[in-house]
Scaffold this motif. Structure first.
Motif, PDB file in Angstrom:
ATOM      1  N   ILE A  93       1.628  29.967 -17.128  1.00 38.63           N
ATOM      2  CA  ILE A  93       1.071  30.510 -15.889  1.00 38.63           C
ATOM      3  C   ILE A  93      -0.455  30.422 -15.908  1.00 38.63           C
ATOM      4  N   ALA A  94      -1.061  30.740 -17.054  1.00 41.14           N
ATOM      5  CA  ALA A  94      -2.524  30.641 -17.167  1.00 41.14           C
ATOM      6  C   ALA A  94      -2.983  29.196 -16.975  1.00 41.14           C
ATOM      7  N   SER A  95      -2.238  28.257 -17.533  1.00 41.85           N
ATOM      8  CA  SER A  95      -2.560  26.842 -17.342  1.00 41.85           C
ATOM      9  C   SER A  95      -2.437  26.455 -15.873  1.00 41.85           C
ATOM     10  N   TYR A  96      -1.371  26.889 -15.243  1.00 38.68           N
ATOM     11  CA  TYR A  96      -1.105  26.564 -13.837  1.00 38.68           C
ATOM     12  C   TYR A  96      -2.195  27.133 -12.923  1.00 38.68           C
ATOM     13  N   VAL A  97      -2.545  28.378 -13.109  1.00 39.98           N
ATOM     14  CA  VAL A  97      -3.564  29.023 -12.271  1.00 39.98           C
ATOM     15  C   VAL A  97      -4.921  28.339 -12.474  1.00 39.98           C
ATOM     16  N   SER A  98      -5.273  28.071 -13.717  1.00 40.17           N
ATOM     17  CA  SER A  98      -6.567  27.423 -13.967  1.00 40.17           C
ATOM     18  C   SER A  98      -6.571  25.985 -13.445  1.00 40.17           C
ATOM     19  N   TYR A  99      -5.431  25.288 -13.524  1.00 36.05           N
ATOM     20  CA  TYR A  99      -5.325  23.934 -12.959  1.00 36.05           C
ATOM     21  C   TYR A  99      -5.633  23.965 -11.462  1.00 36.05           C
ATOM     22  N   MET A 106     -16.768  28.075 -13.604  1.00 28.16           N
ATOM     23  CA  MET A 106     -16.155  26.767 -13.633  1.00 28.16           C
ATOM     24  C   MET A 106     -15.899  26.317 -15.070  1.00 28.16           C
ATOM     25  N   LYS A 107     -16.906  26.489 -15.931  1.00 28.03           N
ATOM     26  CA  LYS A 107     -16.770  26.080 -17.325  1.00 28.03           C
ATOM     27  C   LYS A 107     -15.688  26.913 -18.016  1.00 28.03           C
ATOM     28  N   THR A 108     -15.656  28.206 -17.732  1.00 29.23           N
ATOM     29  CA  THR A 108     -14.637  29.080 -18.307  1.00 29.23           C
ATOM     30  C   THR A 108     -13.242  28.662 -17.860  1.00 29.23           C
ATOM     31  N   THR A 109     -13.110  28.316 -16.601  1.00 32.84           N
ATOM     32  CA  THR A 109     -11.813  27.873 -16.072  1.00 32.84           C
ATOM     33  C   THR A 109     -11.365  26.599 -16.767  1.00 32.84           C
ATOM     34  N   LYS A 110     -12.273  25.672 -16.996  1.00 37.89           N
ATOM     35  CA  LYS A 110     -11.947  24.434 -17.706  1.00 37.89           C
ATOM     36  C   LYS A 110     -11.485  24.728 -19.130  1.00 37.89           C
ATOM     37  N   ILE A 111     -12.178  25.631 -19.786  1.00 37.03           N
ATOM     38  CA  ILE A 111     -11.819  25.988 -21.166  1.00 37.03           C
ATOM     39  C   ILE A 111     -10.435  26.626 -21.190  1.00 37.03           C
ATOM     40  N   ILE A 112     -10.189  27.555 -20.270  1.00 41.21           N
ATOM     41  CA  ILE A 112      -8.865  28.200 -20.199  1.00 41.21           C
ATOM     42  C   ILE A 112      -7.789  27.160 -19.925  1.00 41.21           C
ATOM     43  N   PHE A 113      -8.055  26.252 -18.984  1.00 41.28           N
ATOM     44  CA  PHE A 113      -7.068  25.220 -18.669  1.00 41.28           C
ATOM     45  C   PHE A 113      -6.737  24.388 -19.896  1.00 41.28           C
ATOM     46  N   TRP A 114      -7.761  23.879 -20.580  1.00 43.31           N
ATOM     47  CA  TRP A 114      -7.486  22.980 -21.700  1.00 43.31           C
ATOM     48  C   TRP A 114      -6.864  23.702 -22.886  1.00 43.31           C
ATOM     49  N   ILE A 115      -7.276  24.922 -23.172  1.00 42.37           N
ATOM     50  CA  ILE A 115      -6.664  25.662 -24.287  1.00 42.37           C
ATOM     51  C   ILE A 115      -5.194  25.938 -23.991  1.00 42.37           C
ATOM     52  N   THR A 116      -4.901  26.450 -22.803  1.00 47.70           N
ATOM     53  CA  THR A 116      -3.503  26.776 -22.481  1.00 47.70           C
ATOM     54  C   THR A 116      -2.641  25.521 -22.358  1.00 47.70           C
ATOM     55  N   THR A 117      -3.184  24.471 -21.785  1.00 48.43           N
ATOM     56  CA  THR A 117      -2.416  23.239 -21.623  1.00 48.43           C
ATOM     57  C   THR A 117      -2.163  22.573 -22.976  1.00 48.43           C
ATOM     58  N   ILE A 118      -3.128  22.617 -23.865  1.00 49.87           N
ATOM     59  CA  ILE A 118      -2.927  22.057 -25.209  1.00 49.87           C
ATOM     60  C   ILE A 118      -1.898  22.886 -25.979  1.00 49.87           C
ATOM     61  N   LEU A 119      -1.913  24.202 -25.800  1.00 50.86           N
ATOM     62  CA  LEU A 119      -0.879  25.030 -26.445  1.00 50.86           C
ATOM     63  C   LEU A 119       0.516  24.645 -25.946  1.00 50.86           C
ATOM     64  N   ILE A 120       0.653  24.455 -24.642  1.00 46.88           N
ATOM     65  CA  ILE A 120       1.934  24.003 -24.080  1.00 46.88           C
ATOM     66  C   ILE A 120       2.281  22.630 -24.649  1.00 46.88           C
ATOM     67  N   PHE A 121       1.306  21.735 -24.719  1.00 51.03           N
ATOM     68  CA  PHE A 121       1.510  20.399 -25.271  1.00 51.03           C
ATOM     69  C   PHE A 121       2.042  20.488 -26.703  1.00 51.03           C
ATOM     70  N   LEU A 122       1.463  21.356 -27.509  1.00 58.52           N
ATOM     71  CA  LEU A 122       1.891  21.488 -28.904  1.00 58.52           C
ATOM     72  C   LEU A 122       3.277  22.133 -29.015  1.00 58.52           C
ATOM     73  N   PHE A 123       3.482  23.255 -28.302  1.00 58.05           N
ATOM     74  CA  PHE A 123       4.753  23.985 -28.393  1.00 58.05           C
ATOM     75  C   PHE A 123       5.912  23.226 -27.758  1.00 58.05           C
ATOM     76  N   GLU A 124       5.654  22.536 -26.655  1.00 60.06           N
ATOM     77  CA  GLU A 124       6.744  21.931 -25.889  1.00 60.06           C
ATOM     78  C   GLU A 124       6.816  20.417 -25.997  1.00 60.06           C
ATOM     79  N   GLY A 125       5.830  19.786 -26.591  1.00 60.23           N
ATOM     80  CA  GLY A 125       5.848  18.339 -26.739  1.00 60.23           C
ATOM     81  C   GLY A 125       5.896  17.912 -28.187  1.00 60.23           C
TER      82      GLY A 125
END
Length: 126
Positions: free
Chosen positions: A109-115, A1-20
């Protein structure tokens, strides 16, 4: 669970930085405008794209946003990355310019799957 949260936030923040953040800061630069023109799109298309990217990353990053809106944001980014690759391949041929959006797509995709893993766990825990 903790690993999934870390993957979600890292990938989502990368998308946030690259696309926002990056498009918001650089969209009015001459290099960004030339990039849109180079691919054959009108300048207003680039402006509209930036607005929707910013709205999309906000939908992904803000926890209170409804799930359906998040799904649409993920879908919008998926289309954006796929069509960006197609545009680059069509105009520039096979090269890194065309592959980079697919790399960011893999991050999405990694963000989506972990979400969805987190949502499934949240529903089970209730």
């Amino acid at each position: 669970m903790k690993t999934t949260k870390i993957i979600f936030w890292i990938t989502t923040i990368l998308i946030f930085l690259f696309e926002g953040v990056m498009p918001a800061l650089t969209s009015q630069s001459e290099m960004a405008k030339e990039g849109i023109r180079h691919l054959g799109y009108p300048e207003y298309f680039g402006n509209a794209l930036v607005v929707f990217k910013i709205l999309g990353v906000l939908a992904l990053i803000i926890p209170q946003v409804p799930k359906r809106v998040k799904e649409w944001a993920y879908a919008g980014f998926a289309f954006d990355f796929i069509f960006a690759s197609i545009s680059h391949f069509a105009v520039d041929g096979i090269g890194m310019q065309g592959f980079f959006p697919l790399i960011v797509f893999a991050v999405l995709i990694a963000s989506y799957v972990s979400y969805h893993k987190l949502e499934r766990f949240k529903n089970i825990a209730l």
